[in-house]
Write an enzyme that holds these catalytic residues in place. Structure first.
Site, short mmCIF file in Angstrom:
data_model
loop_
_atom_site.label_atom_id
_atom_site.label_comp_id
_atom_site.label_asym_id
_atom_site.label_seq_id
_atom_site.Cartn_x
_atom_site.Cartn_y
_atom_site.Cartn_z
N ARG A 237 -3.01 0.20 -1.60
CA ARG A 237 -2.33 -0.05 -2.88
C ARG A 237 -2.02 1.29 -3.51
O ARG A 237 -2.84 2.23 -3.45
CB ARG A 237 -3.22 -0.87 -3.82
CG ARG A 237 -3.34 -2.35 -3.49
CD ARG A 237 -2.03 -3.09 -3.75
NE ARG A 237 -2.16 -4.52 -3.50
CZ ARG A 237 -1.81 -5.13 -2.35
NH1 ARG A 237 -1.34 -4.42 -1.34
NH2 ARG A 237 -1.93 -6.44 -2.23
N GLU A 266 6.03 -0.10 -8.41
CA GLU A 266 6.94 -0.67 -7.40
C GLU A 266 7.92 -1.62 -8.10
O GLU A 266 7.50 -2.38 -8.98
CB GLU A 266 6.13 -1.44 -6.35
CG GLU A 266 5.21 -0.53 -5.55
CD GLU A 266 4.36 -1.25 -4.51
OE1 GLU A 266 4.57 -2.46 -4.29
OE2 GLU A 266 3.49 -0.61 -3.92
N HIS A 285 7.01 -1.33 0.54
CA HIS A 285 5.91 -2.31 0.63
C HIS A 285 6.25 -3.40 1.66
O HIS A 285 6.30 -4.58 1.34
CB HIS A 285 5.61 -2.92 -0.75
CG HIS A 285 4.22 -3.49 -0.85
ND1 HIS A 285 3.48 -3.47 -2.00
CD2 HIS A 285 3.44 -4.10 0.08
CE1 HIS A 285 2.31 -4.06 -1.78
NE2 HIS A 285 2.26 -4.45 -0.51
N1 LIG Z 1 0.88 -2.67 2.54
C1 LIG Z 1 0.77 -3.97 2.73
O1 LIG Z 1 1.75 -4.68 2.93
C2 LIG Z 1 -0.57 -4.59 2.75
C3 LIG Z 1 -1.62 -4.01 2.08
N2 LIG Z 1 -2.84 -4.59 2.10
C4 LIG Z 1 -3.93 -3.93 1.39
O2 LIG Z 1 -4.94 -3.61 2.32
C5 LIG Z 1 -6.19 -3.92 1.77
C6 LIG Z 1 -7.21 -4.06 2.87
O3 LIG Z 1 -6.95 -5.24 3.62
P1 LIG Z 1 -8.00 -5.73 4.73
O4 LIG Z 1 -8.23 -4.69 5.75
O5 LIG Z 1 -7.54 -7.07 5.15
O6 LIG Z 1 -9.30 -5.87 3.81
P2 LIG Z 1 -10.82 -5.85 4.23
O7 LIG Z 1 -11.54 -6.47 3.09
O8 LIG Z 1 -11.00 -6.43 5.58
O9 LIG Z 1 -11.18 -4.30 4.31
C7 LIG Z 1 -11.37 -3.50 3.19
C8 LIG Z 1 -12.17 -2.28 3.64
O10 LIG Z 1 -12.28 -1.38 2.56
C9 LIG Z 1 -13.63 -0.92 2.46
N3 LIG Z 1 -13.87 -0.55 1.07
C10 LIG Z 1 -13.81 -1.32 -0.02
N4 LIG Z 1 -14.07 -0.60 -1.12
C11 LIG Z 1 -14.31 0.67 -0.70
C12 LIG Z 1 -14.64 1.89 -1.35
N5 LIG Z 1 -14.80 1.94 -2.68
N6 LIG Z 1 -14.78 3.00 -0.60
C13 LIG Z 1 -14.64 2.96 0.75
N7 LIG Z 1 -14.33 1.83 1.42
C14 LIG Z 1 -14.19 0.70 0.70
C15 LIG Z 1 -14.45 -2.11 2.94
O11 LIG Z 1 -15.72 -1.71 3.46
P3 LIG Z 1 -17.03 -1.63 2.53
O12 LIG Z 1 -17.05 -2.91 1.75
O13 LIG Z 1 -18.14 -1.46 3.50
O14 LIG Z 1 -16.84 -0.43 1.68
C16 LIG Z 1 -13.58 -2.60 4.08
O15 LIG Z 1 -13.85 -1.88 5.25
C17 LIG Z 1 -5.90 -5.15 0.92
O16 LIG Z 1 -6.87 -5.34 -0.07
C18 LIG Z 1 -4.55 -4.83 0.35
O17 LIG Z 1 -4.69 -4.10 -0.86
C19 LIG Z 1 -3.08 -5.76 2.78
C20 LIG Z 1 -2.07 -6.37 3.44
C21 LIG Z 1 -0.72 -5.87 3.45
O1 LIG Z 2 0.33 -6.12 0.17
C1 LIG Z 2 0.34 -7.19 0.68
C2 LIG Z 2 -0.79 -8.05 0.79
O2 LIG Z 2 -0.70 -9.06 1.50
O3 LIG Z 2 -1.82 -7.75 0.15
#
Ligand SMILES: NC(=O)C1=CN([C@@H]2O[C@H](COP(=O)(O)OP(=O)(O)OC[C@H]3O[C@@H](n4cnc5c(N)ncnc54)[C@H](OP(=O)(O)O)[C@@H]3O)[C@@H](O)[C@H]2O)C=CC1
Ligand SMILES: O=CC(=O)O
Length: 324
Positions: A237, A266, A285
């Site tokens: 994000r 955005e 995005h």
């Molecule tokens: N650009 C796009 O089109 C898209 C963007 N996204 C974004 O990607 C994000 C991640 O998606 P996804 O992988 O499915 O989510 P997940 O919940 O599977 O993964 C999130 C990861 O972030 C880590 N995390 C959370 N908070 C912190 C922190 N403060 N410091 C370090 N690590 C942290 C978590 O590990 P831990 O809890 O151990 O810290 C976990 O490994 C979504 O929330 C969204 O914002 C998603 C889809 C599409």
């Molecule tokens: O940014 C896209 C999402 O699915 O989250």
């Protein structure tokens, strides 16, 4: 009588039909200044809502007194007041599984595009600058066997590591709050403190959710830890990064370039300095924007809403503590 729901993003026709078989649907293609009053009026009797790209805060929820299920067509849910939903015992459903691989592809594309300067040199070819054998001012930086630093080794981070490690022989280092044994076993990934990761990675890839803990996690001090030869990629994000600090780092040449799918504002304002930097690849995005993934997300969101409305939730719930 069928329960009333509101959809606020256009859905594929077969999925719209699926909803209409079960619910009385008030449909909006998107919420705009022109139709916002109608949307709020429709919320007055909505028991469920489904859509995307709309802030759903406490004030808006006050307009939805009989709401009992919310389904977002996205993985991220930073535009919802989750506490307010949980207080009202309303499940918030999301669609993470439908887009993981697609978003990982997008991030890998940004890594390749920035490191190998694909957009920059393609534009120069179109501008007629290719006059002979190219010299160093057209060269890029290798990707294979370099170090990728993944900030957020969740679903998408893991799918990215799979591509980078097995496809490109990259060494993987990562930062999360909790160690990820699966990533360590599969990719020999090394868990690191954030500051250490920033100082060793050749490609820093951020795929974190936005929340109060992550807002501006990447600031000027942290960007200064990166190697001048390193690239910064963000598909999590925009507000996780202090964009002004990132612009400054790029202008000062303290990092080599950036690949960005997300921005603090955005659409990205057309006067953003990012748009005139040849070492920046800015995309709108589109992490999940393929025909396949967007259909899968919509289908998942429809099934999620039906599950939440019929008390049969099996997964994809952001606040499972509300499930009866
Ligand atoms: N650009 C796009 O089109 C898209 C963007 N996204 C974004 O990607 C994000 C991640 O998606 P996804 O992988 O499915 O989510 P997940 O919940 O599977 O993964 C999130 C990861 O972030 C880590 N995390 C959370 N908070 C912190 C922190 N403060 N410091 C370090 N690590 C942290 C978590 O590990 P831990 O809890 O151990 O810290 C976990 O490994 C979504 O929330 C969204 O914002 C998603 C889809 C599409
Ligand atoms: O940014 C896209 C999402 O699915 O989250």
């Amino acid at each position: 009588m069928k329960p009333s729901i509101v959809s606020y993003k256009q859905l594929p026709a077969d999925l719209q039909d699926k909803l209409e078989q079960r619910f009385s649907v008030t449909a909006f293609d998107a919420i705009t200044d022109e139709n916002r009053a109608d949307f709020i009026k429709a919320l007055g009797k909505a028991e469920g809502i489904i859509g995307a790209n709309q802030n759903i805060d406490r004030k808006l929820l006050d307009q939805a007194p009989v709401l009992r299920a919310v389904s977002t067509i996205s993985a991220g849910y930073d535009n919802f007041d989750v506490d307010a939903l949980t207080e009202r015992k309303i499940p918030l459903m999301h669609t993470p599984g439908a887009l993981t691989e697609t978003v990982a592809d997008t991030i890998m594309a940004l890594v390749l595009a920035t490191g190998r300067r694909i957009v920059d040199v393609a534009e120069r070819v179109k501008a007629g600058e290719w006059k002979g054998s190219v010299g160093e001012n057209w060269f890029g930086t290798d990707i294979h066997h370099k170090t990728m630093g993944i900030i957020g080794m969740g679903r998408i981070g893991t799918a990215l590591a799979q591509r980078a490690h097995f496809g490109f022989g990259m060494k993987i280092v990562y930062n999360t709050r909790n160690r990820n044994p699966e990533a360590e076993n599969r990719f020999d990934a090394i868990h690191m403190e954030l500051d250490k990761l920033l100082s060793v990675a050749d490609y820093v890839c951020l795929i974190l959710p936005l929340n109060p803990q992550t807002r501006h996690l990447i600031n000027a001090e942290r960007l200064a830890l990166m190697k001048p030869s390193a690239f910064f990629i963000n598909a999590g994000r925009g507000p996780v990064v202090d964009e002004a600090a990132l612009i400054e780092a790029l202008q000062q040449g303290t990092i080599a370039g950036a690949g960005l799918d997300v921005f603090e504002k955005e659409p990205l304002p057309t006067d953003s300095p990012l748009l005139s930097m040849p070492n920046v690849v800015a995309i709108p995005h589109i992490g999940s924007a393929t025909f396949e993934a967007r259909y899968a997300m919509a289908a998942s969101a429809v099934d999620n809403l039906i599950a939440a409305m019929t008390d049969s939730i099996e997964g994809n719930c952001v606040n499972p503590q509300v499930i009866r």
